[in-house]
Write an enzyme that holds these catalytic residues in place. Structure first.
Site, PDB file in Angstrom:
ATOM      1  N   LYS A   1      -8.828   3.948  -9.597  1.00 37.76           N
ATOM      2  CA  LYS A   1      -9.084   4.900  -8.503  1.00 37.76           C
ATOM      3  C   LYS A   1      -8.035   4.734  -7.414  1.00 37.76           C
ATOM      4  O   LYS A   1      -7.419   3.672  -7.310  1.00 37.76           O
ATOM      5  CB  LYS A   1     -10.493   4.662  -7.945  1.00 37.76           C
ATOM      6  CG  LYS A   1     -10.643   3.254  -7.407  1.00 37.76           C
ATOM      7  CD  LYS A   1     -12.034   2.972  -6.937  1.00 37.76           C
ATOM      8  CE  LYS A   1     -12.141   1.543  -6.463  1.00 37.76           C
ATOM      9  NZ  LYS A   1     -11.274   1.228  -5.307  1.00 37.76           N
TER      10      LYS A   1
ATOM     11  N   ASP B   1     -13.048  -3.995  -8.074  1.00 40.36           N
ATOM     12  CA  ASP B   1     -11.758  -4.416  -7.496  1.00 40.36           C
ATOM     13  C   ASP B   1     -11.566  -5.935  -7.374  1.00 40.36           C
ATOM     14  O   ASP B   1     -11.068  -6.410  -6.337  1.00 40.36           O
ATOM     15  CB  ASP B   1     -11.547  -3.761  -6.112  1.00 40.36           C
ATOM     16  CG  ASP B   1     -11.521  -2.238  -6.174  1.00 40.36           C
ATOM     17  OD1 ASP B   1     -11.688  -1.681  -7.272  1.00 40.36           O
ATOM     18  OD2 ASP B   1     -11.339  -1.610  -5.109  1.00 40.36           O
TER      19      ASP B   1
ATOM     20  N   CYS C   1     -15.030  -0.767  -0.729  1.00 44.08           N
ATOM     21  CA  CYS C   1     -15.205  -0.193  -2.078  1.00 44.08           C
ATOM     22  C   CYS C   1     -16.578  -0.481  -2.679  1.00 44.08           C
ATOM     23  O   CYS C   1     -17.125   0.360  -3.392  1.00 44.08           O
ATOM     24  CB  CYS C   1     -14.068  -0.647  -2.978  1.00 44.08           C
ATOM     25  SG  CYS C   1     -12.503   0.093  -2.424  1.00 44.08           S
TER      26      CYS C   1
END
Ligand code: VGL
Ligand code: ZN
Length: 241
Positions: free
Chosen positions: A144, A46, A189
């Site tokens: 995701k 990310d 994450c």
């Protein structure tokens, strides 16, 4: 009168002892280095505009991981990049829940969900990878959090702890055994990806200086504690040979 010969002998003896000690220290250092192999993958979590300076959910110091990750990339044959990739009106957005503010929590079908500002909406510039991230050899981008009613911090499975993203199968079918996890955010994450990587049977390292945290109500310390309990190893980019 002094004894010059004896003194010389003593000095050289001391010098040899010192050298021996240095040699030992050097080999101990070398032994603690970790060398990625053809069966290792760098996982870059990310590193998107939403989590960088000026983004909708900017992580403090987030931009500092970019040069570290760009440099690490040269040591890896296999690189996987992830993107948080939400629908508009996603269940993890506070704005979706009447009367809720960002960073409060709510109960969803799969458990407690932290509510975030609207972030990383599919196809927006906010959701794009950071411009300075240079990973020309990366082989897979996994997205995701694209199911409207369910979040997915982990790159392996969604928040119901059932729905797979397909990443474990991809890595296993490519013979990958060891993961080196980097990116944003350490306590969400990155941590969930690292722990689910262990659950899926991989050896997992988190490269701490290649991550930055949101740190909500002690979430960073809690994440390190949970990761370590699951056998995730905490290293620095300088520990990689
Ligand atoms: C993340 C909060 C919400 C992350 C994603 O990438 O760590 N954190 N969505
Ligand atoms: Zn998100």
């Amino acid at each position: 009168m002094s004894h010059p010969h004896r003194r010389i002998l003593l000095q050289s003896g001391a010098a040899l002892g010192l050298l021996g000690g240095l040699g030992f220290a050097a080999s101990a250092l070398a032994a603690s280095k970790v060398k990625p192999s053809a069966k290792s993958a760098l996982i870059v979590v990310d590193v998107q505009n939403c989590f960088l300076d000026g983004g909708t959910l900017a992580v403090k110091g987030g931009n500092e991981v970019i040069p570290i990750i760009n440099k690490l990339a040269a040591q890896f044959d296999n690189i996987v990049v992830t993107q948080d990739w939400h629908t508009a009106g996603h269940a993890s957005f506070a704005s979706t829940h009447a009367g809720k503010k960002p960073f409060e929590t709510t109960k969803l079908s799969y458990g407690t969900q932290v509510l975030w500002p609207d972030h990383c909406v599919q196809g927006t510039d906010d959701a794009a990878l950071g411009k300075e991230l240079k990973l020309p050899t990366a082989q897979l981008i996994i997205r995701k959090g694209f199911h409207k009613d369910m979040d997915s911090y982990s790159a392996f499975e969604e928040a119901d702890h059932k729905t797979p993203t397909g990443l474990a199968g991809y890595l296993k079918s490519r013979g990958i055994k060891t993961l080196f996890v980097t990116g944003l955010a350490t306590d969400f994450c990155v941590a969930w990806t690292a722990m689910d990587g262990r659950k899926a049977g991989f050896e997992v390292y988190v490269i701490e200086d290649a991550t930055r945290a949101i740190d909500l109500n002690g979430s960073l310390a809690a994440a390190w504690k949970q990761m370590s309990a699951k056998g995730v190893k905490r290293i620095q980019s300088g520990d990689i040979a």
